[in-house]
Write an enzyme that holds these catalytic residues in place. Sequence first.
Site, PDB file in Angstrom:
ATOM      1  N   SER A  24     104.315-123.509 -15.859  1.00 30.98           N
ATOM      2  CA  SER A  24     105.321-122.442 -15.775  1.00 30.98           C
ATOM      3  C   SER A  24     106.562-122.961 -15.060  1.00 30.98           C
ATOM      4  CB  SER A  24     104.748-121.224 -15.039  1.00 30.98           C
ATOM      5  OG  SER A  24     104.188-121.608 -13.796  1.00 30.98           O
TER       6      SER A  24
ATOM      7  N   LYS B 108      94.437-128.953 -14.752  1.00 32.45           N
ATOM      8  CA  LYS B 108      94.083-127.742 -15.510  1.00 32.45           C
ATOM      9  C   LYS B 108      94.463-127.954 -16.973  1.00 32.45           C
ATOM     10  CE  LYS B 108      96.376-123.593 -15.176  1.00 32.45           C
ATOM     11  NZ  LYS B 108      96.932-123.413 -16.535  1.00 32.45           N
TER      12      LYS B 108
ATOM     13  N   GLU C 104      93.469-115.325 -18.352  1.00 30.00           N
ATOM     14  CA  GLU C 104      94.789-114.676 -18.380  1.00 30.00           C
ATOM     15  C   GLU C 104      94.867-113.598 -19.461  1.00 30.00           C
ATOM     16  OE1 GLU C 104      98.201-117.279 -18.351  1.00 30.00           O
ATOM     17  OE2 GLU C 104      99.591-115.598 -18.617  1.00 30.00           O
TER      18      GLU C 104
HETATM   19  O1  KIV Z   1     101.496-122.445 -15.515  1.00 28.13           O
HETATM   20  C1  KIV Z   1     101.086-121.537 -14.787  1.00 28.13           C
HETATM   21  O2  KIV Z   1     101.761-121.082 -13.852  1.00 28.13           O
HETATM   22  C2  KIV Z   1      99.764-121.008 -15.050  1.00 28.13           C
HETATM   23  C3  KIV Z   1      99.363-119.781 -14.315  1.00 28.13           C
HETATM   24  C4  KIV Z   1     100.059-118.635 -14.911  1.00 28.13           C
HETATM   25  C5  KIV Z   1      97.903-119.601 -14.269  1.00 28.13           C
HETATM   26  O3  KIV Z   1      99.057-121.517 -15.854  1.00 28.13           O
END
Ligand code: KIV
Length: 282
Positions: A50, A118, A187
């Site tokens: 993000s 992640k 999410e």
């Molecule tokens: O990229 C991000 O900030 C995320 C969160 C919204 C979990 O994946």
Amino acid sequence: MSRHTAIKRVSAPEIRARKGGEPVVCLTAYTAPMAAILDDHCDLLLVGDSVGQVIHGLPNTVGVTLEMMILHGQAVMRGAEKAMVVVDMPFGSYEAGPEVAFANAARIMKETLCQAVKVESGPAVAATIRHLVDRGIPVMGHIGLRPQAVNVDGGFKAKGRSEAERARVLEEARAADEAGAFAIVVEGVAENLAEEITAAVKAPTIGIGASAACDGQILVTDDMLGLFEWTPKFVRRYADAKALVRDAVAAYAADVRARRFPAAAETYALRRPRVAGGEEPR
Ligand code: KIV
């Protein structure tokens, strides 16, 4: 700091052990000063992709690169000492297969010294999660609304509203869990689906727009601080930082224009030369 006095960070097994216990507190971080503030209150900081929208003004996360994630991962690792730091693998860095994913994940780990990565996961990515975990890289899964799939989905849409979609999201969760993910971000799903997922998997679920049924929560920090005009329904604003910044900048601009800034106290004065035998000038 010597290696003996280094403060121990929260680890992947510690997060995993929180399943069904005290909720796991997570936020996103992209810079060192913000990571330092969040560190006292969070168990886990996510250097989310993000960052593309929040810091770089991109329309979505698709344009985020490995180099951007590494740069922000390094900054967050310098700012935080206690929280676990997880760095997102950007779009295109892991989907081609386990070998490519390992090379890119290892580069993220080596260059940032973060503790885990992640991936936005589904059954197609499960083998990759297993490959990384077996080779020493803890992996957090991310299921339900997957922002990197924005072009396939045609927007950011909540998931699990039809029976077929519910089954698909549950399958994504089970696949990430069985592949060894130490935690799973869930999410944009309805509460009863979040409950079902949380009960079905051994890893703690970290909700974002997925109700209080999850084992922990995460938000985009800039959203909860009120730095964006529009935020999704699930964001609670804990501050109006945008108004704070706007008012401070307006006051500064007015002071500069009226020549009220800088004042004498904010200005360096010329040092008067010392007179032989005289007193030290003040
Ligand atoms: O990229 C991000 O900030 C995320 C969160 C919204 C979990 O994946």
